[in-house]
Enzyme design. Structure first.
Site, PDB file in Angstrom:
ATOM      1  N   PHE A   1       0.821  -1.222   0.000  1.00 51.48           N
ATOM      2  CA  PHE A   1       0.000   0.000   0.000  1.00 51.48           C
ATOM      3  C   PHE A   1       0.849   1.264   0.000  1.00 51.48           C
ATOM      4  O   PHE A   1       0.384   2.331  -0.358  1.00 51.48           O
ATOM      5  CB  PHE A   1      -0.939   0.000   1.223  1.00 51.48           C
ATOM      6  CG  PHE A   1      -0.299   0.447   2.509  1.00 51.48           C
ATOM      7  CD1 PHE A   1       0.364  -0.434   3.324  1.00 51.48           C
ATOM      8  CD2 PHE A   1      -0.349   1.790   2.887  1.00 51.48           C
ATOM      9  CE1 PHE A   1       0.966  -0.007   4.508  1.00 51.48           C
ATOM     10  CE2 PHE A   1       0.241   2.224   4.068  1.00 51.48           C
ATOM     11  CZ  PHE A   1       0.903   1.319   4.880  1.00 51.48           C
ATOM     12  N   LYS A   2       2.113   1.147   0.388  1.00 50.56           N
ATOM     13  CA  LYS A   2       2.951   2.342   0.479  1.00 50.56           C
ATOM     14  C   LYS A   2       3.202   2.997  -0.877  1.00 50.56           C
ATOM     15  O   LYS A   2       3.656   4.127  -0.940  1.00 50.56           O
ATOM     16  CB  LYS A   2       4.264   2.008   1.171  1.00 50.56           C
ATOM     17  CG  LYS A   2       4.055   1.701   2.650  1.00 50.56           C
ATOM     18  CD  LYS A   2       5.370   1.531   3.394  1.00 50.56           C
ATOM     19  CE  LYS A   2       5.176   1.437   4.887  1.00 50.56           C
ATOM     20  NZ  LYS A   2       4.658   0.118   5.323  1.00 50.56           N
ATOM     21  N   ASP A   3       2.880   2.271  -1.964  1.00 52.08           N
ATOM     22  CA  ASP A   3       3.021   2.869  -3.297  1.00 52.08           C
ATOM     23  C   ASP A   3       2.233   4.164  -3.434  1.00 52.08           C
ATOM     24  O   ASP A   3       2.714   5.113  -4.054  1.00 52.08           O
ATOM     25  CB  ASP A   3       2.546   1.881  -4.377  1.00 52.08           C
ATOM     26  CG  ASP A   3       3.619   0.841  -4.709  1.00 52.08           C
ATOM     27  OD1 ASP A   3       4.814   1.191  -4.694  1.00 52.08           O
ATOM     28  OD2 ASP A   3       3.250  -0.314  -4.995  1.00 52.08           O
TER      29      ASP A   3
END
Ligand SMILES: *Cc1c(COP(=O)(O)O)cnc(C)c1O
Length: 468
Positions: free
Chosen positions: A106-108
């Protein structure tokens, strides 16, 4: 819109400065002076708005005019140009899959948004310099300093930041990661980029990497030489765009469950939490009017917040290592932002937020059980969330004496990374090899390039000083 420091001992700044500096001079986290309040009509229109336009509507007020609309639209569209599917696992637990971005976590979203903002600001600075050079000869040292993003990673942040910043002009990225403690895919993601991305392989733990980065930010010599900034969730440009997938999930939820009268059950959300940036972004979305249900922070053995919610005592411990290692955080930086959203009101906090701590045995058992029973492969972080969701829903059932529509016996969990990023734990639990997704197969042919570094600050500083 401006940003103030939560320590309240620094000047207010605009979004641009908050994004470039990361943290306030008094070491406080920046917080927006107003939380957006969407009208009912806006919320209604969001139900069917395309993702890129919705992202623009949500981010524009926070960016507060420091990026022109056309550029911000482009940044938003690029940030979210992959899927965020809501997939049923059981009858009442759904998985919001946040791992369909380029580095499978999710850090994208935050990293892509932040990198593009810094790229924009760097280009703007160059143009300003070019224009001012026509009129005055500038030997101002500050304007010549390169922007350098320093980041310590336990795995996912490094890959997302490397991928997000790759090729961004005017910004160099230095990633510190603990040797032998990230998975093979994670290591390839952060060591094979080249160009403006440098990976330092530290002979130590994640905590050692973090300590080096922290010291660098307060080192006068380095700050003289570099414009240092951080790319973790304390940076508003990484933290705030994480609101977006709560908006997307809600769109999905409404499309799935809304009845003819426009009613739908509350969307309870379980977030695997480490530094609490992600869940805090969700609570911002709710505070700005998005009709979300209850929030549940799913933690591993690092349970400072879980304990706080029952005892009202905030007792930090040194982080302990678990199988969900992206959540091995002893003192979550973003928790102060949650307190700020709820105006430091403890009863309001416990009304909006629950938390459960899940141990490694349960985490591994949950991966095995859900694979067997539901044919769904959880990663260790998603498994912590799944186990917490089960506890929450069971408690809800026990306590629910009303037919209050607020209550709903289902929940979504945020699946924050693809299981292939944690093959050791997952493959053992499910007794199967996890297939490597097509989108990352290209990494296997790449050559790892890293610089070995002793786990002490002097070694790091000597290396930095000789860099330029
Ligand atoms: C970073 C990370 C988390 C924790 O997110 P926070 O915003 O720090 O709470 C959870 N799961 C995965 C896979 C992560 O990479």
């Amino acid at each position: 819109m401006h940003y103030y420091s939560l320590v309240k001992n620094s000047p207010n700044v605009d979004f641009r400065t908050a994004a470039i500096t990361g943290q306030a001079p008094d070491r406080g986290l920046y917080f927006p002076n107003t939380i957006l309040k969407f009208t009912a009509a806006q919320i209604e229109s969001f139900k069917t708005l395309d993702k890129a336009s919705l992202a623009f509507e949500v981010m524009k007020p926070y960016v507060g005019g420091t990026i022109d609309d056309a550029s911000l639209k482009e940044i938003c569209a690029e940030t979210i140009n992959f899927d965020f599917p809501l997939v049923p696992i059981t009858e009442n637990i759904l998985s919001l899959e946040l791992f369909h971005g380029p580095t499978l976590a999710f850090k994208d979203v935050g990293a892509r948004f932040m990198s593009r903002c810094l790229g924009y600001f760097s280009k703007e600075k160059k143009e300003n310099e070019r224009n001012s050079n026509l009129t005055k000869s500038s030997d101002d040292n500050a304007t010549n300093k390169p922007t350098t993003v320093l980041v310590a990673t336990s795995g996912d942040t490094g890959g997302a930041v490397a991928n997000g910043f790759l090729g961004v002009d005017g910004v160099n990225v230095i990633i510190l990661y603990p040797k032998g403690k990230v998975s093979p895919i994670q290591e390839l993601q952060l060591t094979t980029c080249g160009q403006n991305i440098t990976a330092l392989e530290v002979e130590g733990s994640f905590d050692d990497c973090q300590a080096i980065v922290k010291e660098a930010f307060i080192d006068a010599d380095l700050n003289e030489q570099y414009n240092l900034t951080s790319a973790n969730s304390i940076n508003v440009a990484r933290w705030l765009p994480q609101q977006l997938y709560y908006f997307f999930a809600w769109q999905n939820w409404v499309a799935k469950y809304q009845d003819a009268q426009g009613n739908y059950p509350a969307m309870n959300i379980v977030v695997p939490s480490g530094n609490f940036g992600n869940i805090c972004a969700g609570m911002m979305a709710k505070a700005s009017g998005l009709p979300l249900g209850h929030f549940i922070a799913a933690c591993n053995a690092n349970d400072v917040v879980t304990r706080y919610l029952t005892t009202e005592k905030y007792e930090i411990h040194k982080a302990v290592a678990t199988v969900s290692n992206a959540m091995d955080v002893g003192n979550p930086s973003n928790f102060v932002r949650i307190l700020e959203i709820l105006e430091n009101n403890f009863p309001a906090l416990t009304k909006s937020l629950s938390s459960y701590s899940i141990n490694d045995t349960t985490t591994k058992d949950t991966i095995a059980r859900v694979y067997k029973t539901n044919n769904y492969t959880l990663d260790p972080h998603g498994a912590v969330a799944f186990a917490a969701a089960e506890i929450y829903l069971a408690n809800l059932e026990k306590n629910n004496t009303s037919s209050n529509a607020q209550y709903n016996n289902s929940a979504i969990i945020l699946e924050t990374a693809h299981p292939v990023k944690f093959p050791e734990v997952v493959e053992e639990a499910i007794g199967q090899i996890i297939a490597i997704p097509e989108s990352v197969k290209f990494l296997l042919d790449k050559k790892k390039v890293s610089i070995p570094l002793a786990a002490n600050y002097t070694a790091f500083k000597n290396w930095m000083i000789n860099l330029i």
